[in-house]
Write an enzyme that holds these catalytic residues in place. Structure first.
Site, PDB file in Angstrom:
ATOM      1  N   ARG A   1       0.817  -1.220   0.000  1.00  0.00           N
ATOM      2  CA  ARG A   1       0.000   0.000   0.000  1.00  0.00           C
ATOM      3  C   ARG A   1       0.853   1.272   0.000  1.00  0.00           C
ATOM      4  O   ARG A   1       1.944   1.280   0.551  1.00  0.00           O
ATOM      5  CB  ARG A   1      -0.868  -0.025   1.272  1.00  0.00           C
ATOM      6  CG  ARG A   1      -1.995   0.946   1.275  1.00  0.00           C
ATOM      7  CD  ARG A   1      -2.791   0.799   2.548  1.00  0.00           C
ATOM      8  NE  ARG A   1      -2.136   1.454   3.668  1.00  0.00           N
ATOM      9  CZ  ARG A   1      -2.541   1.353   4.933  1.00  0.00           C
ATOM     10  NH1 ARG A   1      -3.574   0.578   5.235  1.00  0.00           N
ATOM     11  NH2 ARG A   1      -1.911   1.991   5.900  1.00  0.00           N
TER      12      ARG A   1
ATOM     13  N   ASP B   1      -5.690   5.725  -3.643  1.00  0.00           N
ATOM     14  CA  ASP B   1      -4.379   5.939  -4.302  1.00  0.00           C
ATOM     15  C   ASP B   1      -3.874   4.790  -5.168  1.00  0.00           C
ATOM     16  O   ASP B   1      -2.980   4.990  -5.994  1.00  0.00           O
ATOM     17  CB  ASP B   1      -3.248   6.258  -3.295  1.00  0.00           C
ATOM     18  CG  ASP B   1      -3.457   7.579  -2.590  1.00  0.00           C
ATOM     19  OD1 ASP B   1      -4.371   8.323  -2.984  1.00  0.00           O
ATOM     20  OD2 ASP B   1      -2.712   7.856  -1.646  1.00  0.00           O
TER      21      ASP B   1
END
Ligand code: BGC
Length: 486
Positions: free
Chosen positions: A209, A257
């Protein structure tokens, strides 16, 4: 301060029985006074006799999840191990958890509110519903208020407790603590009020991530075994709870994102190249699992105007997003969410395509969504609706470059959560607050593992705690600059 401790059920039992406040189980005494100097995930802390001490009881917790006020998460099951004056306790992950109170209980949800008929979202999930208020945020705001003295600022902060924002399932443990109890809380509210109650969760734990930055790097790394954990310990568990709580509306924000990084950063950032397969496989997996419930609407994150707004980026984005949605078939995606945790104003008439915007034709979120609507529709995406995160874009911040994303000075709370806020933009489902204002974007501590240079830049407020932790000064900045004013 946060001692890491592994407890067996028996050891935990001993700790619980003797603990008068949450900090005793961490080896710190209870405070005699109630002056808060620091708050973390364990609770509120004070200092007495030159030592940390815990301030045991907090206000504002959800009635359903009563044990949070005592520093313990809610259980995701109903196996009672011990009962005291506070309520029924269970054990989960080697620690105590509170079993949700009340009602005779249908049993099927692991909670006590009766689950009704299947709810089906028809059209805009934000329309004709009440928005669930996150009790954890209310608690954060109460704590913030206890540190304020300016009465006009306190009055503004009080109002924040009446607005909804999203609940971030940002690691496996938080997902276990937050998902089921809040679904249960929303269900109880829905059952007593008669109006559907919408809860918005952020699914945020992909392996690798935050591949282009450091501030929000997650617990799972870009490797096969962590991918397995993502599937079995995270997505499958979410799926189980959503399947159970079928009579209420839910919106999921999907992995902020990640896909925007796939559009712009694979070539330039090795960590994004390493994460690529996991991001794509992870999306295909989660879409198939979570995009099949009639009461759940999914929105994929599309960054913001100054990320994907340029013509070439939008063109590439349309292909990436169409491919991802296809990979999840037959699951449904309602649409896309923009500006999550960013500061770009909804409208900025002072800007147009030119040197000032580095030739970006979409220099605000409104123009960005107008362009994305066209591009995504032309790319054959079936359902092209949006909602926009307006938690922190009420005012143009002090940033000198729109790429600045960390704890910006001059930021102000933006438009309040609302369904269909702009007439003539029928594809805009809502303004909503995804990033809870007051929670940090990232630490400014240069020695921290997740320190990202952007959080040290001139216009980033300092000293800032880790991403997601409470940042009092930043919260107060947002209150003062709110537009419209609070
Ligand atoms: C952090 C998360 C946090 C979220 C909401 C993100 O930047 O990485 O841990 O839950 O913000 O504050």
């Amino acid at each position: 301060m946060k001692a890491s401790f592994a407890l067996t059920a028996i050891a935990a039992l001993t700790a619980k029985v003797s603990a008068a406040c949450f900090s005793e189980r961490l080896g710190y005494p209870c405070c005699k006074g109630n002056t808060v100097v620091y708050t973390d995930n364990d609770g509120k802390w004070g200092v007495e006799n030159n030592n940390w001490c815990g301030i045991g009881s907090t206000s504002g917790s959800s009635a359903a999840c009563w044990s949070q006020a005592l520093g313990y998460p809610c259980c995701s099951h109903k196996n009672v191990v011990y009962t005291d004056n506070d309520g029924d306790w269970g054990v989960e992950n080697g620690d105590w958890c509170g079993i949700i109170k009340g009602g005779s209980g249908s049993g099927s949800g692991g909670g006590s509110a009766a689950i009704g008929e299947q709810y089906t979202i028809n059209g805009n999930p934000f329309a004709n519903v009440e928005f669930y208020i996150n009790p954890y945020y209310v608690e954060e705001v109460d704590n913030a208020i206890s540190q304020m003295s300016d009465s006009s600022l306190i009055a503004k902060a009080e109002k924040m407790k009446t607005y909804s924002n999203a609940i971030w399932l940002d690691n496996i443990k938080n997902m276990q603590s937050w998902l089921q109890p809040n679904l249960e809380g929303a269900l109880s509210q829905q059952n007593s009020g008669g109006t559907p109650v919408l809860t918005v969760f952020v699914v945020y734990d992909l392996p690798g991530r935050d591949c282009h930055a450091l501030a929000s790097n997650g617990e799972l790394l870009a490797n096969d075994s962590d991918m397995e954990r993502y599937k079995s310990e995270y997505i499958d568990v979410i799926e189980g709870h959503l399947k159970t709580y079928k009579s209420q509306p839910v919106v999921l924000v999907i992995e902020p994102d990640s896909l925007a990084n796939m559009v712009t950063n694979i070539e330039s950032t090795p960590a994004c190249a390493d994460s690529q397969n996991y991001y794509f496989d992870g999306h295909a997996y989660l879409l198939k699992k979570l995009g099949v419930f009639p009461n759940v609407a999914l929105y994929l994150d599309i960054g913001h105007a100054f990320w994907l707004g340029w013509d070439d980026n939008r063109e590439k984005a349309a292909k990436v997003y169409a491919k991802v949605i296809q990979s999840g078939a037959p699951a449904k995606v309602r649409g896309f969410v923009d500006n999550v945790a960013n500061y770009t104003p909804w409208e900025d008439p002072t800007l147009s395509r030119g040197p000032d915007t580095e030739w970006n034709p979409c220099p605000d979120e409104k123009r960005y969504l107008e362009a994305m609507h066209k591009d995504f529709t032309s790319a054959g995406i079936q359902s092209v609706y949006f909602f926009s995160d307006t938690s922190r874009n009420g005012k143009k911040t002090d940033r000198k470059h729109p790429g600045e994303w960390c704890n910006q000075t001059g930021c102000g709370i933006g438009a309040r959560p609302k369904a269909s806020p702009i007439s003539g933009m029928e594809y805009l489902d809502a303004f909503y607050w995804v990033k809870p204002i007051g929670e940090s974007d990232g630490t400014s501590d240069t020695s921290a593992k997740r320190y990202d240079g952007y959080c040290g830049h001139e216009t980033a407020m300092k000293p800032a705690p880790e991403a997601g932790q409470w940042f009092q000064k930043f919260f107060e900045e947002g209150l003062k600059n709110a537009n419209p004013p609070l």
